[in-house]
Design an enzyme around this catalytic site. Structure first.
Site, short mmCIF file in Angstrom:
data_model
loop_
_atom_site.label_atom_id
_atom_site.label_comp_id
_atom_site.label_asym_id
_atom_site.label_seq_id
_atom_site.Cartn_x
_atom_site.Cartn_y
_atom_site.Cartn_z
CE LYS A 8 -4.03 -2.20 2.25
NZ LYS A 8 -4.84 -1.98 3.37
CE1 TYR B 57 -9.50 -3.22 0.06
CE2 TYR B 57 -8.42 -1.18 -1.03
CZ TYR B 57 -8.22 -2.29 -0.13
OH TYR B 57 -7.08 -2.87 0.31
CG PHE C 101 -13.33 1.29 6.84
CD1 PHE C 101 -13.03 0.79 5.47
CD2 PHE C 101 -14.15 0.72 7.59
CE1 PHE C 101 -13.23 -0.70 5.72
CE2 PHE C 101 -14.29 -0.72 7.66
CZ PHE C 101 -13.82 -1.31 6.21
NE ARG D 135 -6.91 -13.44 5.91
CZ ARG D 135 -7.14 -12.15 5.53
NH1 ARG D 135 -7.02 -11.72 4.70
NH2 ARG D 135 -7.95 -11.56 6.38
CB THR E 269 -7.20 -5.88 9.65
OG1 THR E 269 -7.43 -6.88 9.22
CG2 THR E 269 -7.37 -4.44 9.06
CG ASN F 20 -3.78 -2.27 6.75
OD1 ASN F 20 -3.57 -1.97 5.77
ND2 ASN F 20 -4.48 -3.19 6.93
CG HIS G 157 -5.70 -6.32 0.09
ND1 HIS G 157 -6.69 -6.49 0.66
CD2 HIS G 157 -5.80 -6.97 -1.04
CE1 HIS G 157 -7.60 -7.21 0.10
NE2 HIS G 157 -6.88 -7.50 -0.93
CD GLU H 248 -8.73 -9.34 -3.28
OE1 GLU H 248 -9.59 -8.80 -2.58
OE2 GLU H 248 -7.83 -9.71 -3.00
P1 CMP Z 1 -7.25 -4.64 3.73
O1 CMP Z 1 -7.04 -5.96 4.18
O2 CMP Z 1 -6.88 -4.06 2.47
O3 CMP Z 1 -9.01 -4.60 3.50
C1 CMP Z 1 -9.79 -3.31 3.89
C2 CMP Z 1 -9.16 -2.36 4.28
O4 CMP Z 1 -9.91 -1.42 5.04
C3 CMP Z 1 -8.29 -3.12 5.63
O5 CMP Z 1 -7.01 -3.81 5.07
C4 CMP Z 1 -7.91 -1.80 6.25
O6 CMP Z 1 -6.91 -1.03 5.90
C5 CMP Z 1 -9.31 -0.73 5.97
N1 CMP Z 1 -9.72 -0.29 7.04
C6 CMP Z 1 -9.74 0.97 7.54
N2 CMP Z 1 -10.56 1.09 8.50
C7 CMP Z 1 -11.07 -0.27 8.95
C8 CMP Z 1 -11.78 -0.70 10.06
N3 CMP Z 1 -12.34 0.08 10.91
N4 CMP Z 1 -12.00 -2.15 9.92
C9 CMP Z 1 -11.58 -2.90 9.02
N5 CMP Z 1 -10.68 -2.29 8.06
C10 CMP Z 1 -10.55 -1.02 8.06
#
Ligand code: CMP
Length: 140
Positions: free
Chosen positions: A11, A51, A59, A87, A93, A114, A117, A128
């Site tokens: 990311k 997404y 979010f 994972r 996450t 974070n 993904h 994906e």
């Molecule tokens: P990702 O695995 O890319 O999938 C969805 C993304 O939403 C997740 O990682 C986070 O980076 C982002 N995100 C932001 N806020 C939240 C939240 N409150 N709960 C879950 N995912 C979140």
């Protein structure tokens, strides 16, 4: 366990901090092979489409804007049980809950920023991977 493929995205918070190589080393140390990889800049529309499953979440807007804010590295990882293994290597996450040694524990800045993904299931991985790569680009 079967050989699987999974989609990974490094990311913007990580590409900005020049962490692509360090993150790729984590994948390779875990036995995951990077069989396809490209650095791209997502449009807001493309991020929104990728997404889409989170469209109703509070979010969503922030997530899409972040993913379109700077380049990302999209990649296909291959290996035994690659979806689950990736994972594990990524960690939880929320970096506050991520285990020691995981990518998110070491590099993530927040729940939103974070660093990586990863697909959550083999079925999702297939969708994906096809979002970013053609079959010709996948050389295992
Ligand atoms: P990702 O695995 O890319 O999938 C969805 C993304 O939403 C997740 O990682 C986070 O980076 C982002 N995100 C932001 N806020 C939240 C939240 N409150 N709960 C879950 N995912 C979140």
């Amino acid at each position: 366990m079967a050989i699987e493929r999974t989609l990974s995205i490094i990311k913007p918070d990580a590409t900005r901090r020049n962490l692509t190589g360090k993150i790729n080393a984590k994948f390779e140390e875990a036995g995951l092979r990077i069989i396809a990889q490209k650095r791209i800049r997502l449009s807001l529309e493309q991020a929104g489409k990728f997404y889409e499953v989170h469209a109703a979440r509070p979010f969503y807007g922030e997530l899409c804007e972040f993913m379109a804010s700077e380049p990302v590295v999209v990649q296909v990882l291959e290996g035994e049980g690659a979806v689950l293994k990736n994972r594990e290597v990524m960690g939880a996450t929320n970096p506050a809950n991520a285990a020691e040694g995981t990518i998110r524990k070491e590099y993530a800045l927040s729940m939103g920023e974070n660093s990586v993904h990863g697909s959550d299931a083999p079925e999702t991985a297939a969708v994906e991977i096809a979002f970013f790569f053609s079959g010709l680009e996948l050389v295992g």
